[in-house]
Design an enzyme around this catalytic site. Structure first.
Site, PDB file in Angstrom:
ATOM      1  N   THR A  31     109.438  42.412   2.684  1.00 26.18           N
ATOM      2  CA  THR A  31     109.495  41.324   3.648  1.00 26.18           C
ATOM      3  C   THR A  31     110.477  40.232   3.248  1.00 26.18           C
ATOM      4  O   THR A  31     110.593  39.888   2.072  1.00 26.18           O
ATOM      5  CB  THR A  31     108.098  40.697   3.812  1.00 26.18           C
ATOM      6  OG1 THR A  31     107.163  41.727   4.107  1.00 26.18           O
ATOM      7  CG2 THR A  31     108.072  39.680   4.931  1.00 26.18           C
ATOM      8  N   GLU A  83     100.642  45.186   5.841  1.00 26.44           N
ATOM      9  CA  GLU A  83     101.037  46.599   5.977  1.00 26.44           C
ATOM     10  C   GLU A  83     101.328  46.987   7.416  1.00 26.44           C
ATOM     11  O   GLU A  83     101.028  48.088   7.866  1.00 26.44           O
ATOM     12  CB  GLU A  83      99.955  47.541   5.405  1.00 26.44           C
ATOM     13  CG  GLU A  83      99.461  47.187   4.025  1.00 26.44           C
ATOM     14  CD  GLU A  83     100.537  47.283   2.956  1.00 26.44           C
ATOM     15  OE1 GLU A  83     101.710  47.520   3.309  1.00 26.44           O
ATOM     16  OE2 GLU A  83     100.213  47.099   1.775  1.00 26.44           O
ATOM     17  N   GLY A 122      74.292  30.844  10.543  1.00 23.62           N
ATOM     18  CA  GLY A 122      74.241  29.498  11.098  1.00 23.62           C
ATOM     19  C   GLY A 122      75.068  28.532  10.265  1.00 23.62           C
ATOM     20  O   GLY A 122      76.149  28.863   9.788  1.00 23.62           O
ATOM     21  N   PRO A 169     112.277  36.204   4.674  1.00 23.69           N
ATOM     22  CA  PRO A 169     111.940  35.030   5.484  1.00 23.69           C
ATOM     23  C   PRO A 169     112.182  35.211   6.976  1.00 23.69           C
ATOM     24  O   PRO A 169     111.426  34.697   7.793  1.00 23.69           O
ATOM     25  CB  PRO A 169     112.847  33.936   4.896  1.00 23.69           C
ATOM     26  CG  PRO A 169     113.024  34.334   3.468  1.00 23.69           C
ATOM     27  CD  PRO A 169     113.099  35.839   3.492  1.00 23.69           C
TER      28      PRO A 169
END
Length: 392
Positions: free
Chosen positions: A133, A372, A348, A135
């Site tokens: 990956t 992924e 809760g 930017p």
């Protein structure tokens, strides 16, 4: 080999795998679970636990025995990841990113690369992850801008990678680059290297996250970084995308298994709390509104586990499994998100408290729908394969 010998061998393998899973369960309960709340809330990297993972052989889980690994089938590895994720999902990321790198070398590397790198990966001496990956590039890997230019017997790399798991603590990465930026189609100009940290390769910053604490996610900078030609996976340029796709098949099975683990943990916490908490004179699981949620949660876990097993079994056989892995990843991760939210609602106000496990599950689960390959991409891939398998 005779049929009887084959059955005996299979029985021995199943017994060995059962013993490994039992040892993982004992380790998680004894050494991991008591530390999780402290480590996760303070975003502390689990150095001691990582050393234990080395001793257990987890960094070599799917590496063939001839290269020093455990040689486990992907289906067994998926069960290990599910168990780990039920206790603390972050640990599974430390292993998964590393083993994707090892899986790529084992499938696509030259014999020399396997013999040099896999034994070091298996012991955890050399560990790291996958650097894909960038930017300005996530899903569209063909749009990466990191380049590698051949100079003599090495390549000079320039570019930036981001959201890289193990980026700080890791020492080597399967690095996807462009060796021919002008190639058409674009994937023909992509290559992959095993890049060890050194001059020209630095970590720019740690990336802070909503969940998935403990494991380091970082941005990596390459400035005239030199990588030897011998670290070009497969020994040829142009197969980087094929390497990435091969690794992501295992990665998606892993993320699906994580989804099963988180969904199971949410169910376990919800069941336990529904038996302890009382309203209007009876345990809350006896109220129909709660019972309906528990029924849905249990069904999601079972369906997710079966889909994940199907994808992992295809990997065991060496079959193409993008269809099965995409379905498993999609359904199991969405189940993790839904179960974590339902568990919070069943708890809760306590579900919103950092004193309870469900708060962490609620923060961890969304990552699985992104990592992924996003779930939106999985839907498109599933649809594409569906049409391929059913031509008009």
């Amino acid at each position: 080999m005779t049929a009887d010998a084959a059955r005996t061998l299979e029985a021995e393998r199943l017994e060995q795998e059962r013993m490994i899973l039992d040892s993982i369960d004992r380790w998680l309960e004894r050494d991991v679970r008591p530390q999780v709340m402290h480590l996760e809330h303070n975003d502390i990297y689990p150095d001691d636990i990582v050393e234990q993972m080395k001793a257990l052989g987890l960094f070599g889980a799917i590496i063939d025995e001839e290269y020093g690994g455990l040689g486990l089938r992907p289906s067994v590895y998926a069960k290990i990841i599910e168990r780990i994720s039920t206790v603390w999902m972050s640990l599974s990321g430390i292993i998964n990113s590393h083993l994707i790198m090892a899986f790529i070398v084992q499938r696509k590397g030259t014999e020399a690369q396997k013999r040099e790198l896999l034994p070091r990966f298996a012991t955890g001496e050399l560990r790291g992850g996958l650097a894909l990956t960038e930017p300005d590039c996530g899903t569209d890997l063909q749009a990466i801008r990191t380049t590698a230019r051949k100079v003599g017997d090495h390549y000079v790399v320039n570019g930036t990678k981001t959201w890289i798991s193990n980026g700080i603590k890791g020492s080597a990465f399967a690095l996807l680059v462009k060796t021919d930026p002008a190639a058409d189609p674009r994937h023909k100009g992509m290559s992959m290297f095993i890049a060890e940290k050194g001059d020209g390769f630095r970590v720019s910053r740690k990336l802070e996250k909503l969940g998935y604490k403990g494991i380091d996610s970082a941005e990596l900078i390459f400035e005239n970084y030199k990588v030897p030609e011998s670290r070009l996976i497969g020994g040829v340029e142009g197969v980087g995308m094929a390497c990435a796709i091969s690794g992501l098949e295992l990665g998606r099975v892993n993320v699906a298994a994580r989804g099963v683990g988180v969904a199971q943990a949410a169910l376990d916490e919800a069941v336990k709390y529904s038996q302890q908490r009382q309203t209007f004179g009876k345990p809350i699981h006896q109220h129909q509104a709660i019972a309906l949620k528990l029924g849905d949660m249990a069904t999601r876990v079972m369906a997710s586990r079966l889909l994940t097993e199907q994808a992992a079994n295809a990997l065991d056989r060496g079959d193409r499994c993008d269809y099965e892995a995409g379905m498993a990843k999609l359904f199991a991760t969405e189940s993790a998100v839904e179960n974590s939210l339902d568990a919070m609602r069943i708890h809760g106000g306590y579900g919103y408290s950092k004193e309870f496990v469900v708060e962490r599950l609620y923060r961890d689960a969304p990552l699985l729908c992104i990592g992924e390959g996003t779930n939106e991409i999985q839907r498109l891939l599933i649809a594409r394969r569906l049409i391929e398998n059913n031509p008009a």
